[in-house]
Write a protein that holds these residues in place. Structure first.
Motif, short mmCIF file in Angstrom:
data_model
loop_
_atom_site.label_atom_id
_atom_site.label_comp_id
_atom_site.label_asym_id
_atom_site.label_seq_id
_atom_site.Cartn_x
_atom_site.Cartn_y
_atom_site.Cartn_z
N ILE A 36 28.94 1.98 32.24
CA ILE A 36 29.84 2.90 32.93
C ILE A 36 29.97 2.58 34.42
O ILE A 36 31.04 2.70 34.99
N ARG A 37 28.84 2.16 35.02
CA ARG A 37 28.90 1.74 36.43
C ARG A 37 28.09 0.46 36.57
O ARG A 37 27.22 0.16 35.74
N TYR A 150 39.97 4.21 35.80
CA TYR A 150 38.70 3.68 36.33
C TYR A 150 37.71 3.34 35.22
O TYR A 150 36.66 2.78 35.49
N GLN A 188 33.37 11.25 23.50
CA GLN A 188 33.85 11.01 24.86
C GLN A 188 34.79 12.13 25.28
O GLN A 188 34.90 12.48 26.45
N THR A 223 31.81 15.71 25.62
CA THR A 223 32.29 16.28 26.84
C THR A 223 33.69 16.81 26.59
O THR A 223 34.44 16.23 25.83
N PRO A 250 34.81 17.75 33.05
CA PRO A 250 34.94 16.84 34.20
C PRO A 250 36.28 16.99 34.91
O PRO A 250 37.33 16.93 34.28
N GLN A 252 36.83 15.20 38.04
CA GLN A 252 36.95 13.85 38.62
C GLN A 252 37.50 13.80 40.04
O GLN A 252 37.06 13.01 40.85
N ARG A 264 44.57 11.14 34.62
CA ARG A 264 43.81 12.20 33.97
C ARG A 264 44.69 13.17 33.19
O ARG A 264 44.21 13.89 32.31
N ASP A 290 32.09 16.53 36.28
CA ASP A 290 31.85 15.17 36.78
C ASP A 290 32.88 14.91 37.87
O ASP A 290 34.04 15.34 37.76
N ILE A 292 34.22 11.81 40.84
CA ILE A 292 34.11 10.47 41.42
C ILE A 292 34.59 10.53 42.87
O ILE A 292 35.66 11.07 43.15
N ALA A 321 29.52 10.60 41.28
CA ALA A 321 29.36 9.15 41.28
C ALA A 321 30.27 8.56 42.34
O ALA A 321 31.37 9.05 42.56
N ALA A 322 29.77 7.49 42.94
CA ALA A 322 30.64 6.70 43.82
C ALA A 322 31.44 5.79 42.91
O ALA A 322 30.89 5.20 41.97
N TYR A 323 32.71 5.67 43.16
CA TYR A 323 33.56 4.83 42.32
C TYR A 323 33.01 3.40 42.26
O TYR A 323 32.68 2.79 43.26
N SER A 324 32.92 2.89 41.02
CA SER A 324 32.40 1.54 40.82
C SER A 324 33.46 0.74 40.05
O SER A 324 33.85 1.14 38.94
N ARG A 326 35.21 -1.48 37.57
CA ARG A 326 34.81 -2.09 36.31
C ARG A 326 35.84 -3.14 35.92
O ARG A 326 37.03 -2.82 35.75
#
Ligand code: SAH
Ligand code: SF4
Length: 428
Positions: A36-37, A150, A188, A223, A250, A252, A264, A290, A292, A321-324, A326
């Protein structure tokens, strides 16, 4: 989902006559991985490096790399680390136990990739050998069709595929018979359950049917998706006391422009409207989300919209979470990638504010008495156990392992931002 897959692999191997053993004496080690990250993958890569050193010295153990990271980069990893002998994407776990035995015999490496995002060779096994005897996960659907810009999930876990209701209900019955008190239904996007079929049997009906199974005292689900959330779920929850008063929804981002870029499918106003409906139907619900920070192009102002949304909704928990980026996702190649330090600063600031909100919400529990399922030793402290309320609050009480699996009334005596402390209530 990875815990569930790990428990099923453990169960399948034990059925084949294998025994679970500490690392040092293992012939085979299974790594159930997450993509995921970037950080999740880095952790696994360093674990593999450690095993590989040992493998080069002593010829063992061999590694079975399964899950999302295996699907994404398993072939390159196996080239780099000869200890990896079996690689399987999340939709081919059914082939893994036999492959382990075949590889032990002939020494050949084996690869199973989910090249067809609809193919499925699942493990037909109920996870009766679990890390936690009282709680069990049950996957209700595989994959995801939403393609948030993302997110790697649709790329590594394939298209949405709902399990047949009968299969899920039989699995829950079997689990209840082996002492499980709490079931968590996993997808998911649980609200998309059944929407890939034609029968009209959706998540609300599934939840209703699971809640009628004898022996299961608590039901959770993860979720929910704000775009797909059906209000019939609230009706089922309102009349089924065994369904926990906790929803992870979430959000986001709090910025409509970013939500659109994320694909979204809702605006912040629609999200807030849904929160109001949920709270009206279930006044005691705990809401988690959740979020981001630092999505490509996120301005300071847009980040503050997220900050303000969290502050006004007051969530019990926010998974931030910090955006990572992918590889292979749309957002990874978007302009305006945000500097690491900016992401870290936003993350810190939002976490600090959220800790204050969580502490305040938790303090409101102090003085009350709640039914808690004692499900594990506490992470710190001799003679302490950990349990959860219906609203998914972690409660720490004194007790010994013989109390595990019991429901007890606990009077809450203290609160921090992540847990409650309490005393078992003996009546007054
Ligand atoms: N299906 C769920 C969650 C899936 S992943 C949903 O729709 O919300 C769990 C969480 O990881 C996400 O909610 C998101 O906040 C975070 N996440 C996913 N991809 C990410 C990325 N590229 N960078 C940072 N966080 C990410
Ligand atoms: Fe990923 Fe969840 Fe979006 Fe699916 S709905 S793409 S799993 S974030």
């Amino acid at each position: 989902m990875n815990s569930y897959d790990g428990d099923r692999l453990r169960t399948a191997m034990i059925h084949k006559g294998w025994t679970e053993t500490p690392d040092e004496t293992a012939d085979v080690v299974f790594l159930v991985t997450c993509s995921i990250r970037e950080k999740a993958e880095q952790k696994v890569a360093s674990e593999i490096g450690r095993y590989d050193l040992q493998f080069r010295k002593t010829g063992g153990p061999i590694l079975v790399l399964v899950g999302c990271m295996a699907q994404r980069i398993g072939r390159e990893m196996a080239k780099k680390f000869p200890c990896i002998r079996i690689v399987s994407g999340p939709r081919h776990l059914g082939l893994v136990p036999q492959a382990v035995e075949d590889t032990m015999q002939d020494g050949r490496a084996r690869f199973f990739f989910d090249d067809d995002p609809r193919a499925l060779d699942d493990l037909e096994v109920v996870p009766t050998e679990r890390t936690n005897p009282f709680k069990a996960f049950v996957t209700i659907s595989y994959g995801c069709d939403r393609f948030c810009s993302y997110c790697i999930v649709p790329h590594v876990r394939g298209r949405l595929q709902s399990r047949a209701p009968e299969e899920i209900l039989t699995e829950v019955e079997t689990l209840a018979q082996t002492g499980v008190k709490e079931i968590s239904l996993l997808g998911q996007n649980v609200d998309a359950y059944g929407k890939d079929g034609s029968g009209g049997y959706g998540f609300a009906r599934l939840l209703d049917d699971v809640s009628k199974i004898e022996g299961v005292e608590r039901i959770r689900f993860y979720t929910s998706h704000p775009k797909d959330f059906d209000e019939d779920i609230l009706e089922v929850m309102a009349r089924a006391p065994r369904i926990c008063r906790a929803i992870n929804l979430p959000v986001q981002s709090g910025s409509d422009r970013i939500l659109k870029e994320m694909n979204r499918g809702y605006t912040s106003a629609q999200y807030l409207e849904l929160v109001a409906k949920i709270r009206a139907a279930l006044p005691d619900v705990s809401l988690t989300t959740d979020l981001i920070v630092g999505f490509p192009g996120e301005t300071d102002e847009e980040y503050h919209m997220s900050y303000d949304l969290l502050k006004s909704v007051k969530f019990d928990i926010v998974h931030t979470a910090a955006y990572s980026p992918r590889p292979g996702t749309r957002a990874a190649v978007m302009d305006g990638q945000i500097d690491k330090r900016v992401k870290a600063a936003r993350l810190n600031e939002i976490n600090e504010m959220q800790s204050g909100v969580a502490r305040e919400l938790n303090e409101a529990y102090v003085g009350g008495t709640f039914k808690v399922l004692l499900d594990a030793p506490a992470p710190r402290g001799e003679g302490l156990l950990q349990g959860r309320t219906m609203t998914d609050k972690v409660v720490i009480v004194s007790g010994n392992v013989l109390n595990l699996g019991q429901f007890v009334d606990v009077k809450i005596t203290g609160a921090s931002h992540w847990s409650l402390q309490g005393e078992r209530f003996e009546g007054e």
